[in-house]
Scaffold this active site. Structure first.
Site, short mmCIF file in Angstrom:
data_model
loop_
_atom_site.label_atom_id
_atom_site.label_comp_id
_atom_site.label_asym_id
_atom_site.label_seq_id
_atom_site.Cartn_x
_atom_site.Cartn_y
_atom_site.Cartn_z
N GLU A 179 -23.99 7.46 22.57
CA GLU A 179 -24.37 6.04 22.48
C GLU A 179 -24.68 5.45 23.86
O GLU A 179 -23.78 4.97 24.54
CB GLU A 179 -23.27 5.22 21.80
N LYS A 221 -26.97 7.32 18.99
CA LYS A 221 -26.72 5.92 18.56
C LYS A 221 -27.31 4.99 19.60
O LYS A 221 -26.66 4.64 20.59
CB LYS A 221 -25.21 5.70 18.41
P1 13P Z 1 -22.13 -3.16 16.97
O1 13P Z 1 -22.90 -2.76 15.73
O2 13P Z 1 -21.29 -4.38 16.77
O3 13P Z 1 -22.98 -3.17 18.20
O4 13P Z 1 -21.04 -2.03 17.17
C1 13P Z 1 -21.40 -0.72 17.08
C2 13P Z 1 -20.61 0.08 18.03
O5 13P Z 1 -19.96 1.02 17.64
C3 13P Z 1 -20.66 -0.29 19.45
O6 13P Z 1 -20.11 0.73 20.22
#
Ligand code: 13P
Length: 342
Positions: A179, A221
């Site tokens: 991510e 992600k």
């Molecule tokens: P959000 O969808 O609130 O951005 O959170 C997703 C997430 O896992 C952030 O690390």
């Protein structure tokens, strides 16, 4: 590493019609969310809230492929003593775990951050696997402004850490969710977000290759290409979808099984509409779905408001958002479905 097994888990996480519930808020973040509904954040209230979500059986069995947990939650039991992990497994969803330890200031780069948590990660992964986790998450945070931030340094160190984490996960037979989040904070426009996200994704995949991460055994992600929240130039749903798809086509190898977006502060309905519009474009090499925190939880959190008598209302709100996003993961969502439910 058994890559065939990792690939099976990765594909299960992005099954069309299903997506990931990010319920891995750190103690600090969940306190902020509970402050917003006037609920004290304690081990018990955090457990009760998350148990409410995981026991939403319609959403969990039909629309949720996996749940990202925080360290506290993975070891917690429900009120009746059943481990929360078991409740998730019994619904057919896959338990996952956030393994980064949050961000810290990046030396020599004022206003920028680097994610911590690689120390002893191999040992922690072993314990999480034994407890049932089959995938993990590490979030790199990339700040953005109109010209100077992010620095090459911030992009490089965060990409390096993401790849180190991903390699350790695969070694422990856990699918890494990679991510790299370019924040929505600020007044930059969508094209600036696109340009920065492109640099971040290119560097991330370069590092993943250098550290020999098997792309078939991971999930990306990313943020979507969106203007900053304070930008004077907001973008239409079609523009966000078209630019995000173009960005991903430029940067993400087809060997990656799936892309599960973060919501990043978008409104519930925007997050759903954007995902839907991308899936309507179609013809993509990877499955596109959701891995939302706020955009799945804002409504149930408010409906629950810490009261036992509101559990059913909280579950209804969660079930609705999970179903809307499930439809969006197939390009079958329509705005009037939101109004009908209201
Ligand atoms: P959000 O969808 O609130 O951005 O959170 C997703 C997430 O896992 C952030 O690390």
């Amino acid at each position: 590493m058994n890559l065939a097994e990792l690939n099976k888990v990765a594909l299960a996480l992005v099954t069309p019609g299903k997506g990931i519930l990010a319920a891995d808020e750190s103690s600090g973040t969940i306190k902020k969310r509970f402050d917003g509904i006037d609920v004290v954040s304690s081990e018990e209230t955090r457990r009760d809230y998350r148990e409410m979500l995981f026991r939403s059986s319609e959403a969990m069995t039909r629309n949720i492929s996996g749940v990202i947990l925080y360290d506290e939650t993975i070891w917690q039991n429900a009120r009746d003593g059943t481990p929360l992990v078991k409740i998730i497994e019994q619904s057919g969803a896959i338990p996952g775990i956030k393994v980064d330890e949050g961000t810290q200031a990046l030396p020599n780069c004022s206003g920028e951050l680097v994610t911590a948590g690689l120390d002893k990660l191999a040992e922690r992964l072993k314990k999480y696997y034994e407890r049932g986790a089959r995938f993990a998450k590490w979030r790199a945070v990339i700040n953005i402004d109109k010209d100077k931030i992010p620095s090459m340094t911030a992009i490089h160190v965060n990409a390096h850490a993401l790849a180190s984490y991903a390699a350790l996960c695969q070694d422990a037979q856990i699918v890494p969710i990679v991510e790299p989040e370019v924040l929505m904070d600020g007044d930059h426009d969508i094209d600036r977000c696109y340009e920065v996200s492109q640099r971040v994704l290119n560097k991330t995949f370069q590092e993943l290759r250098i550290q020999r991460v098997a792309l078939e055994g991971m999930i990306l992600k990313p943020n979507m290409a969106v203007p900053g929240k304070k930008s004077a130039k907001q973008a239409s749903v079609e523009e966000v979808a078209e630019k995000t798809v173009r960005l991903l086509k430029h940067c993400v190898p087809a060997a990656v099984p799936g892309i599960a977006f973060l919501s990043g502060g978008q409104s519930d309905e925007d997050a759903t509409a954007h995902l839907n519009a991308m899936n309507r474009i179609g013809g993509l090499p990877w499955h596109l779905t959701f891995s939302y925190g706020r955009a799945l939880q804002a409504a149930p959190l408010k409906a629950w408001s810490g009261k036992a008598e509101n559990v059913a209302a909280g579950q209804r709100a969660f079930t609705h958002r999970a179903r809307m996003n499930s439809l969006a993961s197939k390009g079958e969502w329509k705005a009037d479905l939101e109004k009908k439910a209201a």
